[in-house]
Structure formats: structure tokens, C-alpha cells
Design a protein around this motif. Structure first.
Motif, PDB file in Angstrom:
ATOM      1  N   GLY A 433       1.098  -1.016   0.301  1.00 35.94           N
ATOM      2  CA  GLY A 433      -0.052   0.517  -0.303  1.00 35.94           C
ATOM      3  C   GLY A 433       0.362   1.213   0.168  1.00 35.94           C
ATOM      4  O   GLY A 433       0.311   2.508  -0.297  1.00 35.94           O
ATOM      5  N   ASP A 449      -1.354  -4.108  -3.007  1.00 31.87           N
ATOM      6  CA  ASP A 449      -2.356  -3.180  -2.650  1.00 31.87           C
ATOM      7  C   ASP A 449      -4.102  -3.661  -1.871  1.00 31.87           C
ATOM      8  O   ASP A 449      -3.849  -4.970  -2.798  1.00 31.87           O
ATOM      9  CB  ASP A 449      -2.738  -2.281  -4.274  1.00 31.87           C
ATOM     10  N   PRO A 450      -4.340  -3.477  -1.394  1.00 31.17           N
ATOM     11  CA  PRO A 450      -4.800  -2.047  -0.509  1.00 31.17           C
ATOM     12  C   PRO A 450      -3.636  -2.358   0.837  1.00 31.17           C
ATOM     13  O   PRO A 450      -2.801  -3.312   0.994  1.00 31.17           O
ATOM     14  CB  PRO A 450      -5.652  -2.474  -0.051  1.00 31.17           C
ATOM     15  N   PHE A 451      -3.134  -1.511   1.627  1.00 32.15           N
ATOM     16  CA  PHE A 451      -2.253  -1.865   3.114  1.00 32.15           C
ATOM     17  C   PHE A 451      -3.243  -2.198   4.009  1.00 32.15           C
ATOM     18  O   PHE A 451      -4.334  -2.733   3.629  1.00 32.15           O
ATOM     19  CB  PHE A 451      -3.061  -0.217   2.831  1.00 32.15           C
ATOM     20  N   THR A 453      -4.449  -3.305   7.400  1.00 33.13           N
ATOM     21  CA  THR A 453      -5.133  -3.034   8.207  1.00 33.13           C
ATOM     22  C   THR A 453      -4.765  -3.504   9.675  1.00 33.13           C
ATOM     23  O   THR A 453      -4.478  -4.967   8.908  1.00 33.13           O
ATOM     24  CB  THR A 453      -6.225  -2.156   8.040  1.00 33.13           C
ATOM     25  N   TRP A 454      -4.521  -2.975  10.322  1.00 31.28           N
ATOM     26  CA  TRP A 454      -4.679  -4.304  12.181  1.00 31.28           C
ATOM     27  C   TRP A 454      -5.976  -5.253  11.499  1.00 31.28           C
ATOM     28  O   TRP A 454      -5.856  -6.270  12.233  1.00 31.28           O
ATOM     29  CB  TRP A 454      -4.251  -4.026  12.985  1.00 31.28           C
ATOM     30  N   GLN A 455      -7.227  -4.668  11.046  1.00 33.42           N
ATOM     31  CA  GLN A 455      -8.274  -5.239  11.248  1.00 33.42           C
ATOM     32  C   GLN A 455      -8.422  -6.497  10.337  1.00 33.42           C
ATOM     33  O   GLN A 455      -8.859  -7.688  11.100  1.00 33.42           O
ATOM     34  CB  GLN A 455      -9.317  -4.436  11.194  1.00 33.42           C
ATOM     35  N   LYS A 456      -7.258  -6.391   8.990  1.00 32.45           N
ATOM     36  CA  LYS A 456      -7.177  -7.382   8.991  1.00 32.45           C
ATOM     37  C   LYS A 456      -6.733  -8.858   8.835  1.00 32.45           C
ATOM     38  O   LYS A 456      -7.166  -9.674   8.608  1.00 32.45           O
ATOM     39  CB  LYS A 456      -6.597  -6.442   6.624  1.00 32.45           C
ATOM     40  N   THR A 459      -8.340 -10.394  12.158  1.00 36.57           N
ATOM     41  CA  THR A 459      -9.557 -11.453  11.446  1.00 36.57           C
ATOM     42  C   THR A 459      -9.240 -12.583  10.215  1.00 36.57           C
ATOM     43  O   THR A 459      -9.783 -13.400   9.728  1.00 36.57           O
ATOM     44  CB  THR A 459     -10.604 -10.579  10.829  1.00 36.57           C
ATOM     45  N   VAL A 515     -12.784  -8.641  17.031  1.00 34.95           N
ATOM     46  CA  VAL A 515     -12.286  -7.320  16.269  1.00 34.95           C
ATOM     47  C   VAL A 515     -13.172  -5.936  16.460  1.00 34.95           C
ATOM     48  O   VAL A 515     -12.726  -4.692  16.997  1.00 34.95           O
ATOM     49  CB  VAL A 515     -12.306  -7.639  14.811  1.00 34.95           C
ATOM     50  N   LEU A 519     -10.016  -2.639  19.586  1.00 35.91           N
ATOM     51  CA  LEU A 519      -9.412  -1.151  19.730  1.00 35.91           C
ATOM     52  C   LEU A 519      -8.867  -0.430  20.681  1.00 35.91           C
ATOM     53  O   LEU A 519      -8.126  -0.096  20.153  1.00 35.91           O
ATOM     54  CB  LEU A 519     -10.357  -0.577  18.386  1.00 35.91           C
ATOM     55  N   ILE A 537       2.557   4.126  16.087  1.00 28.37           N
ATOM     56  CA  ILE A 537       1.199   5.059  15.000  1.00 28.37           C
ATOM     57  C   ILE A 537      -0.105   5.532  15.495  1.00 28.37           C
ATOM     58  O   ILE A 537      -0.905   4.500  16.808  1.00 28.37           O
ATOM     59  CB  ILE A 537       1.606   5.106  13.615  1.00 28.37           C
ATOM     60  N   LEU A 539      -3.821   5.324  15.679  1.00 24.52           N
ATOM     61  CA  LEU A 539      -5.038   4.162  14.714  1.00 24.52           C
ATOM     62  C   LEU A 539      -5.606   5.859  14.588  1.00 24.52           C
ATOM     63  O   LEU A 539      -7.180   4.543  13.440  1.00 24.52           O
ATOM     64  CB  LEU A 539      -5.621   2.957  15.219  1.00 24.52           C
ATOM     65  N   GLN A 540      -6.507   5.888  15.283  1.00 25.10           N
ATOM     66  CA  GLN A 540      -7.255   6.815  15.132  1.00 25.10           C
ATOM     67  C   GLN A 540      -6.757   8.350  15.654  1.00 25.10           C
ATOM     68  O   GLN A 540      -5.778   8.644  16.633  1.00 25.10           O
ATOM     69  CB  GLN A 540      -8.615   6.718  15.960  1.00 25.10           C
TER      70      GLN A 540
END
Lengths: 555, 555
Positions: A433, A449-451, A453-456, A459, A515, A519, A537, A539-540
Motif C-alpha cells: 500500500g 495493494d491495499p495496505f 490494516t490491523w483489522q484485516k 480477523t 475485532v 481496538l 502510530i 490508529l485513530q
């Protein structure tokens, strides 16, 4: 008290909006809602006869973290909201750590590099709400180390107080999978030893237990190997961008003291262009143009595995590497072999013609010879998936396969009965990404691609499409960072806290991970890492981190 | 000698594989191939009567950079390949800087905040190959500052030598566009003053001359505004996460000394949820659930611009902001107004019913009143594109429009005759491609996927689809960082060197920029930034950076 899993889940969900910096989630957990603060005289008592130095060192690091993390709770008002609870809190004066009756006392460092499936990370931790001593027990010093890591995550800071608001706490914990890893490529760009140390620290905080060190590749050869020092001398980016045997020894010890096994990879026979700097005769297609006809990325160059001298050289390098790295595991690579390169290589074709072998037969001989060198050194080989799925080389049953091209390929590898470490690019590649890096085309995106995510990653289903029997082959998994577009400048932000998502998945297991509720704890991991000097970093926006659930889609 | 553009291009292309850390590319440039090193007694002579302090400070910074950058050339062998040339090189003993005859002597700081189109960045720089003194001339101290920046980029380091291998060097330089910017959002996550200082430093090195400071937004209000201190007191993330008037004054000066105008934005009437902490009665939909029906991202909350008290409050805040920020420009925002929020807001609807106005008419009144406050303070307003394209508010001809939703909307804004700063998300958003951050869905990608590569930004056409007359409305452009997923931890790696691509595009102009040959210079920018303490990332493996062209697609 050993809480059941169901009870543990309920307790965790109930505390969703309150606390829990615990990451990975213990497999057995019960918490209360009473405040408890560390006494100024709080100490950790090591009730272990002949306690090894690295256990004492871990205890000292834990004490330092408890007092120095200074992480205020991530709620609106931060630590101040706990002021009343703290002022009325009982004081915890001690944590006593001990081994189970009859356990053999070994160092963390020894236990961290045991054969993967024989490591015992389990522990129990009990913190009464009354302030009477907390108790940590395990069968191994490695388990005690995991428990200390958990203990250090339980406490927050406010106004010179170090406290929890969740006493009593009872934890019975052990990993779902034996392999939780992180892979780092130090060839595309170089990372100083201090960056690796910091990464090992952060790994240990989330109980990652394997550092897969992709130390060399086609771009540079930063590893000084005794007997083969010309490889780094001619192949490192500079004389200061090398890992000396002393560096390796230091890093292996540093990791082992933190419960981490360092698994070295020298990728062969592909990804070896840089070997041509010292041994041009060993490498096909080095310097070939256009590179794209001979390699997946520049520069082109692969070992001429048809040549007996190359087979011997490679086996000897593996033998030398085996002496540098005490791990039982060692990766010989085996990905992205470019056949066209060999088809165009006169030396390779000449030998094939002379011997009457096919390229695949020669590859099989090469693999058997190099893996035999490993076996003699007591090592179990790791290879990338192509060695099983695209080539038909002879591999021992014990060989560990890393599936990287796609998670869809896991089932095919399992069907062949090999053990597997999940490393799929579609879930775990940290470099995806960031845009294309080859050339200057304005329309080139990242190949993967794509990046992710931690969620990806979080899960991911480790046993998707596998039978119950095949599922037994899964050793665990890891995040991976290929460093074409990374260096010391963006190492921490690229890796953390994302890599913590696989650390929890493979420690806590998919049955416990959720998930929707993870968070807030992952924010806590990230903010605690920063307090400890790792640039994890956001995340939000902090606004969201302070208000669990408020930034959900349906909130 | 004033080389023509054609000559300059030829010289640059010829030196493709050799040198040139110059970024942005001077609009007139000729270089030779003779080595020249700085004498140990090298000095910069300021031949300016009553030279301002900030010019002398810039000279001192330049001298420090010359000796301390210690950047070795990015070639195989690094600095050592120049050893022979260096040993035979003439020595440069001085650079003399002076203003054109009759020029008024003003400080860099004064000139940096002049009205945008009246700033004079031009300069000429001549470095003879003989070692006789180098000469830098300009019409302004701002121009001298630009020339010093260029001078500091010309030199490499090897073995205690600071040298160029491209003498003689003749440069006649001035920007193609008056506005080269960088926008940073300090509301979603907070950045300490030192991070802003470092960012301003890096901006100045690539001749960016406007810092668009999106200082507050719905998530937090970190700005202490005299007379309105309750906004930060109740809306900042913490009492330590604020910019005091002293901080602002310091940053404005710090920027101006480096040729940068600080343009503050307080986004209104949307993006103001946090104002409700101090003034709940001024904000519609604050705390509304679900947020998604009233806002583009959490939290919801917009100023009730129908209310006279809110109009007065907003105008007064702008007046106060005008006193804090000396720039002639000030952004009042105006993006992403959520109409549903107002449709559901009883206060708003009540006032509309009472006054008989439509929402759009009320918005027009609000805009006129608040912009009138700016005009009284001597400021020119900046607004986001929606104020022109989605709403029909009355705006002065001088209003500057930032087009962000899509570069496709530039032509429509130009048709209305407004001045434009390119800020399009499809080219210049630094935060795209980092994955979705709202909630925990594993399948959410960045709303503006994919990642915007430097190549993408660099090849943007500032006058696409515009007539010659409309093209005159283009003031320049900028990269932008929204910080939902950024903080101090990843600021540098996210911004640099990518933001340098728009800096060159809008300084050198599209006629001079060539994406195929820019990469080696951009590597140089990134590596030099690192030497100066800015964590610019690796765009490629170092192997590629050392071998210009070797990692191109067709190489």
C-alpha cells in the motif's frame, strides 16, 4: 481459581469500556473492579533457587516499566478520573514469582530457543484485591517472563501513583499457537543494531517469540559470516552497514533473554544477486538487462545451483550460519525462482546438457545437499511455499513452509502434510500500500495493494479451508516487513501497532479474538509502546482513543 | 550569464547520472564538471548595509549545514569515487551575498509574509571553477535566503572535504508559482512545537513558502486564542497539548525567518464539534448518534450559523486570530457541511422559520459577516471548494479557493474566476492509503485509496483543462496531511520526501519537471534531510539509490 474461557470472555466484554491494556488477551482471565496501587516499597521477589541472571534482569526491567511507563488511562479526563479510587486503594507490596514444584531451573535464554513445540510459555498470575501479595507461577522461566510481561501491562499511572482499577485479577494463560513471529528484511535497506534491539523489545511486549531475520538478499549482504567474510566485504552497502559476528551474538542473546528465538534466513537459490560481487562465477544473470526478464525486482541474479562448486559453497555457508545462530530453525528461502534466467544462462545450460538432468532435478539435488548440511548441524529447514507448490523438491517431513503469495495456498500446502507458518501477503505484509517503487511511473501502485490494516490481519482465520487434521499443521503466523520502502526512519510506524494484531491472533487464538472489542486495547498497546520509546502510530484521532466505540461505524 | 531554459534542461539531463542534489530544480541552471572544495577558511560575506538579523542567522545556518551535512554522494563507492578529483580541486574561499542596487533592505521575515504575489524569491548564484569568490545576488533578502538554500545543497562530503564536482555553476532562479505549501492538521492528533519547527525547517529546504496550519477541528481545539481561552481550556486534549500565544508567536517568527508564511485555518461552520465543550449552545448535532447521519467522520457537530450570537462569536474569533497571525491570508474553511444535521436541529429550524430565510441564505449571511471581519483586519480569506461549487455564498474576488475533493473540480472553480491553490486529494493527500480508521471492519480501505506516490503528485498538470486566462488564476499548490492516522511518530516518514514533489512542481514548473530523471535528485533530498535530522523515508532500496536508472522498469 482457574476461570473457564467462557467466563474469561464475559469478563473481558464487560470491561470493554473500562480498562485492559492486556495484549495479547490471556486465554483465561477474570478481573474485578477494585482499585489497587503499588506500594512505594513494592518489590518482586524471585522465589527460584539459583535464579538465572536473565530472569533477574527481566524482573528489573519489569520494575522499571511499572514505575516509568507513566501511561495514563485512555479515557476522557485521563488519570484524573481514577483519583478517588486511587486514594482509597489498598497497596500491593509484592509480587512473588516461582516455578512449579520439581521444575528444572533453566534460563529464559535457553528455553526461548528450544524446539518450537516444546517451549512452555504458560503461567498463572493472581493479584488479590486486598493488597496481600500477588503471585506468578509457571513451569519455566520462559513462562515467568511471559507473566512478568502481562503484569507490567496491568498498571496505569496518575499523579505519582501506579495502579490498577481491576483487582482482583486472575490469569491462567498459554498460547494457542507455538509460533508468533515478525520478519524483517535488512538487505533492501540496512537497520542499525539499535533498531533491531528496539524491535525485539517491542516484540517481547506482545509475546512474539520468533524473529525471522531475512538478513541478506539481492541488494546487499550485510552479514559477516566467519569463513565467508568476502560476501559482506564486497556486498554490504558500506563497511559500517554490516552485522558482525559480535553483533549477531549480541542480538541473539538480547532476543533470547526476551523470550525470542532468532531464525536466520539466507534466501537461495534466488535473491542472491549480491553474491556475484564476491563470486561472479556462482551467479547467473547478475547485471543482466533488462532485469525484468530475469527477476521479480532489480537486481537480477540467482545462484547457479547446477554447479557442484555452488552447491558446496551454499551448504558450507549454511553450516557456518548454523554455528552463528543457535535456533533449531533456519530458512533457506526458495521463493521467486526465475526460470528464464537459467534458460538464458550458458553455464547452467551447459551443465544440464552435460549431466542430462532437468533444471528441476538439479534444484532437487541442490536442496537435498543444502538441507543435508542443515540436518547435520541439527537444524530444521524453513522454505517459502514455492518449494512445495511450484517445484517438486525432496523435503523432510519436518520442514516448515511459509505461505506468502496468498492465504489461498495454505490448503494446498497442508494437503501435502507440511507444517505451516502463516505469512500471507494478503493479510500480513506490512509494506503493502505504499505505492510502486520500481521506476517513475505515476500510475504504479503497490503490487500487494491495499495496505493491510490491523483489522484485516486480526480477523484472519488460521484454519480456513483446512480439515481438523490439517489444522494441526499450523504452527502459527507472523507479520512481515520487506524494506524496499522502509528503513530506520519508518520502521516503528510501519510495524507498530499493526504487528501486534497477529501476535494476539496466534497467542489468544481466533476463538478469543473479537475485532469489535479489540481496538481500545490496541490503542493501549500503541500508547504504552510510545511511553517505552517505540514510535507506534495513532490508529485513530486521540478523541476516538479516549472514547471506546464512539468512532465505530454505527456509533 | 543567464542560461536559457532549453540550455538548462540539456545541462540537467546530461548530469543525470552524476550529481545534482538541487531540489527544486532552478529555472535557469548551467553546471560544469570541475571539482571545487570549500577552503577551511571558507566564509560567507554579507555585503548588505544594515543586514537584518534573520539574514545573518540564515548565513550561519548555511555554514553549519555545509560543514555538518556530511552527505556522501549517492553513487557506488560513495565519496571515495571523488577522492582524486577532490585532491586536485581548487579551493573556494568565499561566497559574497548582496542585494541589487537600490533594493530596500528588509528582513526575510517581513518579506516572507508579504502579499503572496508580491513576494520576490528570485536570485542569481555564480560559482566559478577557479575558486575565485562565489556570488549570490537578489532583489530581496528573501531571494538571498532562497539562494543560500540552493548553495547548501550543492556540496557533498568526503573525508573531511566539502566539495562539488560540478563547477562552474551558474543559476538564475525564480519560482513558477507564488504558492508552494504544506498543510498540517494538528487537531485529530496533536504535534508538539518541536515537530512543527522541524517540519518548517524541512519545508524551507525545498523552498516551500506557506504553512497552511489546520490548527483546530472537531476532535480537539489546541489553540489558545486571547479572549477565547475557554475553547482550548475545554477543547484541547490536555493542558499540555495546546499552542499558547507564545508558541504561535514563536512558530510564526521561526517560519518567517525561513521564508515561510503561516496561514491559519479555523474551519467553519462545519468541523467544529469541539466548540460545544465551551459553548454547547453554539453547536448543532454535537454528541448526536449515530454520528454518520450528521458528519463525514466522528464526532458530529457544526456551528449554528443561523444564530446571531454564533455569527458574532465566529467573526470575533477570526478577528482575534487575525491578530495572532500576521499573514495576509486566513482560511475560514467551509468544507463538508452536513445539511441533514441542520435539518434535524430544532434551534436552526426555529430561527429559519422565524426569519423566513433559507439555510443557504443564512450561510451567505454568516460568510459575509465573518469574511467582513477578516477584511477589516486586512486579511484575504481562503475557503475550500464547496463554498463555491456546492453553496452560493457571496465571496470577494480576492478569495482563494482550495480544491480538495478532486482535481476534476479545478476547472469549475476557475470558470467562476477565483484564484486557486491546488490541494486535490487525488494527487496531494499524504494520508491516503493507510487503511480505514473508522470502526473495526476488516474490509475498510482508506477513503482516498490508493497511496499518492511522489510520482503521482509530481506529474500533476496545474493547468489541465484550463484556458490560458483561467491558468492565470492558479497560485500554486500543496501537499496536505490530515492526521486521523498520524502523529509525531509518523510525521516525517509520511510527509518526506513526498511533499518535496509538489514543492518542485510549483517552483520549477511543469515545463522543467521530468519524472523520469527526477528520482536521483529526490533520493538526494531524502538522504540530505536525514543528515539534518528529518526522518525522510527510503523511496527505494539503497542499491537503487546508488545506481540511477538501474531500478527503472525498462532498465
Amino acid at each position: 481459581m482457574v476461570p473457564t474461557l467462557a467466563f474469561a470472555c464475559a469478563a473481558v466484554l464487560a470491561s470493554f469500556s473500562s480498562v485492559d491494556a492486556l495484549w495479547p488477551l490471556p486465554t483465561g482471565l477474570s478481573v474485578g473492579s477494585t482499585a489497587l496501587r503499588l506500594s512505594q516499597s513494592f518489590d518482586i521477589t524471585v522465589d527460584v533457587q539459583g535464579a538465572p541472571d536473565d530472569l533477574n534482569a527481566a524482573v528489573n526491567r519489569t520494575k522499571s516499566q511499572l514505575w516509568n511507563d507513566k501511561l495514563e488511562r485512555l479515557v476522557v479526563g485521563r488519570g484524573s478520573v481514577d483519583a478517588d479510587a486511587i486514594s482509597n486503594a489498598a497497596e500491593l507490596t509484592s509480587l512473588t514469582i516461582s516455578l512449579a514444584d520439581g521444575a528444572t531451573v533453566r534460563s529464559i535464554s535457553e528455553e526461548a530457543i528450544d524446539a518450537l513445540e516444546s517451549r512452555d510459555d504458560s503461567y498463572t498470575l493472581s493479584i488479590p484485591e486486598t493488597g496481600s501479595g500477588a503471585v506468578l507461577k509457571a513451569n519455566s522461566t520462559l513462562g515467568l517472563f511471559r507473566g512478568l510481561t502481562t503484569f507490567s501491562q496491568l498498571f496505569y499511572y496518575y499523579n505519582d501513583n501506579v495502579y490498577t482499577i481491576e483487582a482482583p485479577i486472575d490469569i491462567t494463560d498459554k498460547p494457542a499457537y507455538p509460533y508468533r513471529g515478525l520478519m524483517l528484511d535488512t538487505s533492501r535497506n540496512y537497520f542499525p543494531v539499535e533498531d533491531l534491539e528496539r524491535t525485539l523489545d517491542a516484540m517481547s511486549w506482545v509475546k512474539i517469540n520468533n524473529f525471522h531475520w531475512h538478513v541478506v538478499d539481492s541488494q546487499s549482504f550485510p552479514l559477516q559470516i566467519p569463513g565467508f567474510t568476502d560476501l559482506a566485504e564486497k556486498g554490504a552497502y558500506s563497511s559500517s552497514m554490516v552485522y558482525t559476528p559480535d553483533d549477531v551474538s549480541h542480538l541473539v542473546s538480547y532476543a533470547a533473554e526476551r523470550g525470542i528465538d532468532v531464525i536466520v534466513e539466507m534466501d537461495t537459490p534466488g535473491h542472491t544477486a549480491i553474491v556475484s560481487e564476491a563470486h561472479p562465477e556462482y551467479v547467473a544473470c547478475a547485471g543482466s538487462a533488462p532485469w525484468a526478464s530475469s527477476a521479480n525486482e532489480p537486481p537480477a541474479g540467482q545462484l547457479r545451483f547446477t554447479e557442484p562448486a555452488v552447491v558446496n559453497f551454499t551448504a558450507d555457508v549454511f553450516t557456518a550460519l548454523s554455528k552463528m545462530f543457535p535456533s533449531k530453525l533456519l530458512s533457506t528461502g526458495g521463493d521467486e525462482l526465475n526460470i528464464n534466467c537459467y534458460d538464458q544462462d550458458e553455464v547452467t545450460q551447459g551443465t544440464l546438457n552435460k549431466t542430462g538432468k532437468t533444471l528441476e532435478q538439479a534444484l532437487d539435488s541442490f536442496t537435498q545437499a543444502t538441507h543435508s548440511a542443515l540436518a547435520q548441524a541439527g537444524k530444521t529447514p524453513i522454505v517459502w511455499e514455492e518449494m512445495v507448490l511450484d517445484h517438486n523438491v525432496t523435503l523432510s517431513n519436518e520442514t516448515v513452509i511459509m505461505v506468502w503469495i496468498s492465504s489461498d495456498n495454505v490448503a494446498a500446502v497442508a494437503k501435502k502434510g507440511f507444517k505451516i507458518v502463516h505469512s500471507a501477503s494478503d493479510y500480513f505484509y506490512l509494506d503493502c500500500g505504499g505505492g510502486g517503487w520500481v521506476g517513475s511511473s505515476p500510475s504504479t501502485n503497490s503490487w500487494c495493494d491495499p495496505f493491510k490494516t490491523w483489522q484485516k490481519s486480526y480477523t484472519f482465520d488460521p484454519t480456513a479451508n483446512l480439515t481438523a487434521e490439517e489444522s494441526q499443521l499450523i504452527l502459527g503466523g507472523q507479520h512481515l516487513l520487506w524494506t524496499e520502502q522502509s528503513g530506520p526512519e519508518n520502521l516503528d510506524p510501519t510495524v507498530w501497532p499493526r504487528a501486534a494484531s497477529s501476535a494476539e491472533l496466534f497467542w489468544s487464538g481466533p476463538a478469543l479474538t473479537n475485532v469489535s472489542s479489540a481496538l481500545p486495547r490496541l490503542h493501549d498497546v500503541a500508547y504504552r509502546m510510545r511511553q517505552r520509546g517505540v514510535k507506534a502510530i495513532s490508529l485513530q484521532p486521540l478523541w476516538c482513543a479516549l472514547r471506546p466505540g464512539a468512532c465505530d461505524v454505527s456509533a
